[in-house]
Design a protein around this motif. Structure first.
Motif, mmCIF file in Angstrom:
data_model
loop_
_atom_site.group_PDB
_atom_site.id
_atom_site.type_symbol
_atom_site.label_atom_id
_atom_site.label_comp_id
_atom_site.label_asym_id
_atom_site.label_seq_id
_atom_site.Cartn_x
_atom_site.Cartn_y
_atom_site.Cartn_z
ATOM 1 N N ARG A 81 43.344 37.239 70.375
ATOM 2 C CA ARG A 81 42.701 36.140 69.658
ATOM 3 C C ARG A 81 42.541 36.467 68.166
ATOM 4 O O ARG A 81 42.854 35.645 67.301
ATOM 5 N N VAL A 82 42.066 37.667 67.879
ATOM 6 C CA VAL A 82 41.872 38.072 66.486
ATOM 7 C C VAL A 82 43.222 38.154 65.769
ATOM 8 O O VAL A 82 43.376 37.680 64.638
ATOM 9 N N ALA A 83 44.214 38.737 66.433
ATOM 10 C CA ALA A 83 45.548 38.861 65.837
ATOM 11 C C ALA A 83 46.167 37.479 65.592
ATOM 12 O O ALA A 83 46.814 37.260 64.559
ATOM 13 N N GLN A 84 45.960 36.566 66.504
ATOM 14 C CA GLN A 84 46.502 35.211 66.351
ATOM 15 C C GLN A 84 45.899 34.521 65.119
ATOM 16 O O GLN A 84 46.608 33.876 64.342
ATOM 17 N N ARG A 85 44.601 34.692 64.922
ATOM 18 C CA ARG A 85 43.953 34.105 63.741
ATOM 19 C C ARG A 85 44.504 34.722 62.455
ATOM 20 O O ARG A 85 44.748 34.030 61.468
ATOM 21 N N ILE B 72 50.764 42.888 64.022
ATOM 22 C CA ILE B 72 49.412 42.567 63.565
ATOM 23 C C ILE B 72 48.389 43.135 64.541
ATOM 24 O O ILE B 72 47.400 43.754 64.124
ATOM 25 N N ALA B 73 48.615 42.942 65.835
ATOM 26 C CA ALA B 73 47.671 43.449 66.842
ATOM 27 C C ALA B 73 47.552 44.965 66.764
ATOM 28 O O ALA B 73 46.443 45.515 66.845
ATOM 29 N N VAL B 74 48.661 45.654 66.596
ATOM 30 C CA VAL B 74 48.625 47.118 66.469
ATOM 31 C C VAL B 74 47.849 47.516 65.219
ATOM 32 O O VAL B 74 47.048 48.457 65.239
ATOM 33 N N ALA B 75 48.047 46.782 64.132
ATOM 34 C CA ALA B 75 47.337 47.092 62.888
ATOM 35 C C ALA B 75 45.831 46.887 63.033
ATOM 36 O O ALA B 75 45.049 47.539 62.331
ATOM 37 N N GLN C 268 51.500 49.089 72.153
ATOM 38 C CA GLN C 268 52.327 48.329 71.220
ATOM 39 C C GLN C 268 52.439 46.872 71.658
ATOM 40 O O GLN C 268 52.609 45.975 70.846
ATOM 41 N N TRP C 269 52.363 46.636 72.951
ATOM 42 C CA TRP C 269 52.399 45.291 73.534
ATOM 43 C C TRP C 269 51.261 45.183 74.537
ATOM 44 O O TRP C 269 50.548 46.146 74.770
ATOM 45 N N ASN C 270 51.117 44.025 75.142
ATOM 46 C CA ASN C 270 50.146 43.819 76.221
ATOM 47 C C ASN C 270 48.707 44.066 75.768
ATOM 48 O O ASN C 270 47.958 44.809 76.396
ATOM 49 N N HIS C 271 48.316 43.441 74.689
ATOM 50 C CA HIS C 271 46.965 43.604 74.165
ATOM 51 C C HIS C 271 45.986 42.762 74.964
ATOM 52 O O HIS C 271 46.355 41.753 75.547
ATOM 53 N N ASP C 272 44.710 43.174 74.952
ATOM 54 C CA ASP C 272 43.718 42.403 75.695
ATOM 55 C C ASP C 272 43.427 41.086 74.967
ATOM 56 O O ASP C 272 43.855 40.868 73.830
ATOM 57 N N ALA C 273 42.692 40.213 75.635
ATOM 58 C CA ALA C 273 42.487 38.844 75.146
ATOM 59 C C ALA C 273 41.779 38.798 73.794
ATOM 60 O O ALA C 273 42.125 37.966 72.943
ATOM 61 N N ILE C 274 40.811 39.660 73.563
ATOM 62 C CA ILE C 274 40.088 39.630 72.287
ATOM 63 C C ILE C 274 41.009 40.056 71.150
ATOM 64 O O ILE C 274 41.041 39.416 70.095
ATOM 65 N N VAL C 275 41.771 41.115 71.355
ATOM 66 C CA VAL C 275 42.717 41.558 70.326
ATOM 67 C C VAL C 275 43.725 40.453 70.051
ATOM 68 O O VAL C 275 44.030 40.149 68.894
ATOM 69 N N MET D 182 54.829 39.519 81.761
ATOM 70 C CA MET D 182 55.826 39.054 80.787
ATOM 71 C C MET D 182 57.020 38.402 81.472
ATOM 72 O O MET D 182 57.720 37.593 80.865
ATOM 73 N N ASP D 183 57.240 38.731 82.730
ATOM 74 C CA ASP D 183 58.359 38.121 83.457
ATOM 75 C C ASP D 183 58.194 36.603 83.527
ATOM 76 O O ASP D 183 59.166 35.863 83.421
ATOM 77 N N ARG D 184 56.953 36.141 83.657
ATOM 78 C CA ARG D 184 56.695 34.686 83.669
ATOM 79 C C ARG D 184 57.045 34.065 82.321
ATOM 80 O O ARG D 184 57.549 32.948 82.253
#
Length: 145
Positions: free
Chosen positions: A53-57, A33-36, A44-51, A119-121
């Motif tokens: 948040r929008v992807a989560q919604r 979803i974030a990539v889209a 492909q991974w490690n998106h910033d906080a705004i992306v 991501m290790d955490r």
């Protein structure tokens, strides 16, 4: 059928879905979803906080709509660490929970190679919570080698 695919980061959840889902099935994957939702060249991974948040919604909206159609299509939902409230909802929906876990050593190697150090955490937290909860109904490696 609703398949909730869980597992630590880089465990192969997307690969498991690729091996099992059909073109008609619905796949809800936060990374996809974030990539889209981002422009060309976005990670492909490690998106910033705004992306994120929008992807989560968008993910929440997709889940709410997809579960209305479980009698017509299979839904594959990636949820790395569902909390008690989400697990209760999935149980009410009759979900099959699939845990994809090729082993902690393999996951940590993949995270070092492909993901951010943060991501290790998440890997540490996933294994701590997974071990505390005990085995899940279906546990599989991401691929049959």
């Amino acid at each position: 059928m609703l398949y909730v695919v869980t597992g630590p980061p880089a465990s192969g959840k997307s690969s498991w879905i690729t091996a099992h889902a059909t073109p008609r099935d619905i796949v809800i994957d936060l990374d996809r979803i974030a990539v889209a939702l981002t422009g060309p060249g976005a990670p492909q991974w490690n998106h910033d906080a705004i992306v994120q948040r929008v992807a989560q919604r968008a993910r929440f909206a997709a889940i709410d709509e997809a579960v209305k159609h479980l009698d017509e299509v299979d839904v594959y939902l990636i949820h790395t660490m569902p909390g008690p409230k989400a697990r209760a909802r999935y149980r009410r929906l009759g979900a099959r929970i699939v845990v994809v876990d090729p082993g902690e050593e393999t996951v940590r190697e993949r995270v070092r190679a492909m993901r951010s150090p943060a991501m290790d955490r998440v890997v540490t937290r996933w294994y701590r919570e997974y071990r505390a909860a005990g085995p899940a109904p279906t546990r599989q490696a991401s691929r049959q080698w």
